[in-house]
Design a protein around this motif. Structure first.
Motif, short mmCIF file in Angstrom:
data_model
loop_
_atom_site.label_atom_id
_atom_site.label_comp_id
_atom_site.label_asym_id
_atom_site.label_seq_id
_atom_site.Cartn_x
_atom_site.Cartn_y
_atom_site.Cartn_z
N SER A 111 10.79 44.57 3.47
CA SER A 111 10.98 45.18 4.79
C SER A 111 12.34 45.83 4.92
CB SER A 111 10.80 44.14 5.90
OG SER A 111 11.90 43.23 5.90
N LEU A 112 13.28 45.47 4.04
CA LEU A 112 14.65 46.00 4.05
C LEU A 112 15.37 45.65 5.34
CD1 LEU A 112 14.05 49.53 2.45
CD2 LEU A 112 14.16 47.28 1.35
N GLU A 113 15.03 44.52 5.93
CA GLU A 113 15.69 44.01 7.13
C GLU A 113 16.26 42.63 6.82
OE1 GLU A 113 13.60 44.99 11.02
OE2 GLU A 113 11.94 45.16 9.60
N ARG A 132 18.21 37.38 11.54
CA ARG A 132 17.37 36.17 11.58
C ARG A 132 16.61 35.98 10.28
NH1 ARG A 132 13.76 37.60 16.64
NH2 ARG A 132 15.87 38.07 17.38
N ASN A 133 16.54 36.99 9.43
CA ASN A 133 15.94 36.83 8.11
C ASN A 133 16.91 36.23 7.10
OD1 ASN A 133 13.45 37.99 8.89
ND2 ASN A 133 14.27 40.05 8.59
N VAL A 261 23.66 52.90 -0.63
CA VAL A 261 22.50 52.08 -1.01
C VAL A 261 21.29 52.99 -1.13
CG1 VAL A 261 21.00 50.20 -0.29
CG2 VAL A 261 23.45 50.08 0.18
N ASP A 262 20.52 52.86 -2.20
CA ASP A 262 19.35 53.73 -2.40
C ASP A 262 18.20 53.38 -1.47
OD1 ASP A 262 20.51 55.35 -4.27
OD2 ASP A 262 19.70 54.27 -6.00
N ASP A 263 17.96 52.09 -1.24
CA ASP A 263 16.81 51.66 -0.43
C ASP A 263 17.31 51.29 0.96
OD1 ASP A 263 14.80 51.68 -2.62
OD2 ASP A 263 16.10 50.12 -3.44
N PHE A 264 17.01 52.15 1.94
CA PHE A 264 17.53 51.94 3.29
C PHE A 264 16.60 52.61 4.27
CE2 PHE A 264 21.00 51.95 6.53
CZ PHE A 264 21.45 50.65 6.35
N ASN A 265 16.18 51.88 5.31
CA ASN A 265 15.22 52.43 6.26
C ASN A 265 15.82 53.50 7.16
OD1 ASN A 265 12.79 51.16 5.65
ND2 ASN A 265 13.29 49.33 6.81
N LEU A 821 -1.48 52.06 6.26
CA LEU A 821 -2.04 50.77 5.85
C LEU A 821 -1.35 50.25 4.59
CD1 LEU A 821 -5.82 51.43 6.52
CD2 LEU A 821 -4.28 49.95 7.82
N ARG A 822 -1.00 51.13 3.68
CA ARG A 822 -0.32 50.69 2.45
C ARG A 822 1.07 50.12 2.75
NH1 ARG A 822 -0.72 55.19 -2.22
NH2 ARG A 822 0.46 53.54 -3.32
N LEU A 823 1.72 50.66 3.78
CA LEU A 823 3.09 50.23 4.10
C LEU A 823 3.15 49.18 5.19
CD1 LEU A 823 4.67 53.79 4.02
CD2 LEU A 823 5.40 51.88 2.57
N ASN A 824 2.03 48.93 5.86
CA ASN A 824 2.03 48.07 7.04
C ASN A 824 2.65 46.70 6.80
OD1 ASN A 824 1.01 47.14 9.75
ND2 ASN A 824 -0.28 45.86 8.45
N ALA A 825 2.32 46.08 5.70
CA ALA A 825 2.82 44.73 5.44
C ALA A 825 4.19 44.75 4.78
CB ALA A 825 1.83 43.97 4.55
N SER A 826 4.43 45.71 3.89
CA SER A 826 5.68 45.71 3.13
C SER A 826 6.84 46.30 3.90
CB SER A 826 5.49 46.47 1.82
OG SER A 826 5.13 47.82 2.07
N ASN A 827 6.62 47.36 4.68
CA ASN A 827 7.69 47.99 5.45
C ASN A 827 7.13 48.45 6.79
OD1 ASN A 827 9.83 49.53 6.49
ND2 ASN A 827 10.47 50.22 4.46
N PRO A 828 6.99 47.54 7.76
CA PRO A 828 6.36 47.88 9.04
C PRO A 828 7.09 49.00 9.79
CG PRO A 828 6.55 45.50 8.78
CD PRO A 828 7.33 46.11 7.66
#
Length: 879
Positions: A111-113, A132-133, A261-265, A821-828
């Motif tokens: 989720s990158l959070e 909180r994570n 950072v490469d991976d950032f929302n 749907l592909r991203l729903n669980a991994s990166n909401p």
């Protein structure tokens, strides 16, 4: 559907029952688990109305709680409850020390959070509710604490260990590990916490503040990006100096750090003293970055730095107040960018973004005020409304008060609330108190959604030399409010005579006259303003500088618009007149049943701009560019995607045919400007040159295709390379671009930022039938669904091509729903952002409405994250 869909309301806000005076974190990074020990000095909040309540701390679903201690004693299971993600501690004294030990697995955090692993480094993103994570905490913006952070990790793998504030100590440990301790002396909420552990190189610089203190500046990047830091460092120093001069704000720590950072929302995060940036928003050099990227980085670096005061030293009481920091800071970074580049061009770009994206949001199911009254998932409200419209609202205060009183208001705001978590009401109160101007009605902008429309009519009394303007405002109903109260807004204007010269103004009442300019103070549903001593029927130049985020209707004649487009001294108004002419011409092209020919007066106006070498070339590029398909859609009551696309393409061809010689001459003039530089003049010449090249290539002539191929082959700079390649990709003959795409990939396959451009140019090509190509890009070895930048480059770029996203058979909608749907669980968060355009179906023709609704219903029948569920349910409910 989802079962976790609780709605949070602003009206239910209560102060925290406890406060956390100090937070000491011990974070030990391991191969399988990362251990987080949090020692909190907790105190019951005397401002709370719940004096006997237990302590409730928020946590994440993947935290493994190991131990809870109070005042050094281990608590047994009966002393606390762990229900869902909330840790409740019973029978708490008024003051105590609480220690928790948790285990987390950042390497599995997609989720990158919170704390997560990006490539070979650990980093954090805690806004809005990511902390909180990491551990159980009062994860809310009004819980301010002084943080001390100790990080330990393998020294070889993670030689760099960073956190907020100033370094206290570091050293080696057993088993090849090392540690570092950081202390931030300024109280902050958990969302501003940051840490980084990785194998990074550092680039250093210094800044001396106005009081003579030296501040160390450091940018940390992976070694292969070390040559891309110079621009960001220079921009940081310019931002620091500008903030001192413009707002009197001096940086307060001894060290300011940026990490790429490469991976950032998001784009970047303003964590106190340790800003974490998406690599795309901080790394640049001329060979790999366009002029637009350089300017974007300048603005983002400034934005995050300016947050040090407008967001960090003074922060939000709750997330409903998000625009308190974001709207104000976007306004500040827009001021900075205007002072650094072309002010008129910057204003045009900001208004274009607002009209194409924020106006659409205001008219859709996710419409909300800049201070929402409720939310289900706060991530969904990091929106163009909160940011861009929020900045426009601050800009209106600046216009109403004037620069001097606005500065007094900002000084009072910072001084009055330093170290506090406050509200938008506190901000407006500081502005009103400092200026003596009543802003009570103005606060409707914070509580009412929707885009107001101003209907303007006029009369001229030649005998009495009086000119009257009557203005009626109205705002359409939105979900939160059906009947809107009148807004308080400033309308900047001037009156021009028949030669286009500004006329002297004498206004009876209701505004401020500033030379030949006037700011009308609009407060009523209908108002009339009377100007005296007007010796001829004037041409009104209305909404100068786009002084309010409204739609304005006035029955301009073509003659009046042509004069404004060629003579108006206000750059925005000149461009606006040109846009009105081009929109009207495009509408005619949409409905043309035979060969379409441009009006000769419009051709003459465009020609005069192209041949006038005294004009700012960046401004000329804006004047001759057609409105985007997205903005043309905003001008239609019912959006007809095919009609807009065909009409706009017809216009592009007509302009190219009518002005072929002038476009070629302008291209050649701007192309031969010597060696590469990044002066404003050079940037403007590249913008104009590439606009001309785009027009010329609509003619489908081999000579102009060769011109684009030659420009690509020169590899002079990424602005020209990218423009030439994009133009060739847009040609129907794929043979023109295929070898160049292969060459581009071969050159830059090792550079993540440039590869993102390669994906985006192909996915966003405005040619029908591109979906198959886009799906193939998802299978490319360089594509990574876990990387938000790559998702934006492919899926986001595809969605910006309206003719493909809105394909008549619904295939574009189905594709986007598949990606949601592909991203729903991994990166909401990413999934929800992709779903939002589907929710605007009611604007479209019936067939497309039904196709979009079908995909929304399909999503609604699936187990959705809270982020996506809110978007989908509102789309299906608020229709």
């Amino acid at each position: 559907m989802t079962t976790n869909s609780q709605v949070i309301y602003l009206k239910d806000y209560q102060v925290p029952v406890f406060t956390i005076e100090t937070t000491d974190l011990d974070i030990r990074i391991g191969d399988e688990y990362t251990s987080v020990v949090a020692r909190l000095k907790v105190k019951r909040n005397p401002a709370s109305n719940n004096p006997s309540s237990e302590l409730a701390l928020q946590g994440g679903k993947d935290i493994k709680l190991q131990e809870v201690m109070m005042n050094g004693l281990i608590l047994d299971a009966s002393s606390y409850d762990l229900e869902g993600s909330v840790l409740s501690v019973h029978q708490c004294p008024d003051t105590f020390e609480l220690t928790t030990e948790c285990l987390i697995q950042p390497q599995l955090n997609t989720s990158l959070e919170g704390l997560y692993k990006s490539g070979g480094m650990y980093c954090t993103q805690c806004e809005a509710e990511g902390f909180r994570n990491i551990t159980y905490y009062l994860d809310r913006p009004d819980a301010l604490s002084i943080f001390t952070t100790r990080i330990s990790a393998d020294k070889t793998t993670y030689p760099i260990l960073l956190a907020n504030g100033n370094p206290l100590e570091h050293g080696d440990l057993d088993n090849g590990e090392h540690f570092a301790v950081w202390h931030d002396p300024f109280p902050k909420p958990a969302y501003l916490f940051a840490m980084v552990a990785g194998d990074l190189v550092r680039q250093d610089d210094l800044f001396t503040t106005q009081s003579g203190r030296q501040v160390d500046l450091q940018i940390f990047v992976e070694a292969h990006n070390s040559h891309k830091c110079d621009h960001a460092l220079s921009a940081l120093k310019r931002s620091m100096l500008w903030d001192e001069q413009k707002y009197g704000r001096e940086y307060d720590l001894d060290l300011f750090m940026i990490v790429a950072v490469d991976d950032f929302n998001m784009g970047a995060m303003e964590n106190k003293g340790l800003n974490i940036f998406n690599s795309d928003c901080v790394l640049a050099d001329p060979a790999t970055s366009s002029d637009a990227t350089f300017e974007r980085i300048e603005g983002i670096v400034a934005h995050e730095y300016f947050h040090n005061w407008s967001g960090n030293r003074v922060t939000c009481r709750d997330w409903f107040q998000l625009s308190l920091k974001e709207g104000f800071t976007v306004f500040r970074d827009a001021q900075y960018t205007s002072d650094t580049y072309s002010a008129a061009v910057k204003r045009i770009e900001d208004v274009t973004l607002l009209r194409t994206h924020q106006f659409a949001e205001d008219a859709g199911p996710m419409a909300h005020p800049i201070r929402p009254a409720s939310y289900m998932e706060i991530n969904n409200f990091y929106s163009v409304t909160v940011y861009e419209k929020g900045a426009e609202v601050v800009g209106m205060i600046h216009t109403l008060l004037g620069a001097e009183l606005f500065r007094k208001g900002s000084d009072l705001y910072f001084d009055r609330h330093d170290g506090q978590a406050v509200t938008t009401d506190d901000f407006v109160a500081a502005m009103a108190d400092a200026s003596g101007i009543d802003l009570s009605q103005f606060k409707h902008w914070y509580s009412q959604a929707g885009t107001p429309t101003l209907e303007v009519t006029d009369t001229y009394d030649a005998a009495n030399q009086q000119y009257c303007l009557t203005i009626e405002q109205s705002t359409p109903a939105t979900a939160e409010c059906q009947e809107k109260s009148p807004f308080h807004l400033p309308l900047r204007m001037a009156l021009l005579d028949a030669q286009g010269l500004e006329m002297p103004l004498q206004l009876q009442t209701g505004g401020m006259v500033q030379g030949h300019n006037c700011v009308l103070n609009i407060t009523q549903a209908r108002q009339t303003f009377i100007f005296e001593g007007i010796n001829e029927h004037p041409i009104p130049s209305l909404l100068r500088g786009f002084s309010a985020p409204v739609k304005l209707n006035y029955a301009y004649t073509q003659t009046q618009l042509l004069l404004l487009a060629s003579k108006d001294q206000d750059g925005f108004s000149r461009w606006e007149a040109c846009q009105r002419l081009l929109i009207e011409a495009t509408r005619q092209a949409m409905s043309a049943t035979t060969d379409y020919h441009l009006d000769e007066a419009l051709v003459t106006m465009l020609r005069s701009s192209l041949v006038d070498e005294a004009l700012d070339p960046a401004m000329v590029a804006k004047l001759v560019q057609l409105p985007s398909e997205a903005y043309l859609a905003e001008t239609q009551a019912t959006v007809d995607v095919d009609q807009i696309h065909t009409g706009r393409e017809t216009m592009r061809l007509a302009i190219a045919m009518a002005l072929e010689n002038e476009l070629l001459a302008c291209y050649q003039r701007c192309h031969n400007i010597g060696s590469f530089s990044q002066t404003g003049e050079a940037i403007g010449q590249r913008a104009l040159k590439n606009t001309c090249l785009g027009y010329l290539n609509t003619l489908n002539k081999a000579s102009y295709q060769t011109l684009a191929q030659t420009q690509y082959a020169l590899q002079a700079n990424m602005t020209d390379v990218g423009a030439a390649l994009s133009i060739l990709i847009g040609q129907k003959n794929a043979d023109l671009s295929t070898p160049l795409l292969a060459d581009f990939y071969q050159r830059w396959q090792g550079d993540a930022q440039v590869l993102g451009q390669w994906f985006a140019m192909q996915a966003g090509a405005n040619l029908r039938g591109r979906l198959g190509h886009v799906k193939a890009l998802l299978e490319h070895p360089a594509f990574d669904l876990r990387n938000p930048n790559k998702v934006r480059s492919v899926v986001g770029s595809f969605m910006r091509s309206a003719i493909n996203f809105h394909a008549a058979d619904g295939s574009g909608y189905e594709f986007v729903a598949d990606m949601v749907l592909r991203l729903n669980a991994s990166n909401p968060m990413m999934a929800a952002n992709l779903a939002k355009p589907l929710g605007r179906f009611k604007r479209h023709t019936l067939g497309r409405q039904q196709l979009m609704q079908a995909q929304l219903q399909r999503l609604h029948q699936t187990e959705l994250s809270k982020d996506v569920f809110e978007v989908v349910s509102k789309a299906l409910t608020n229709r």
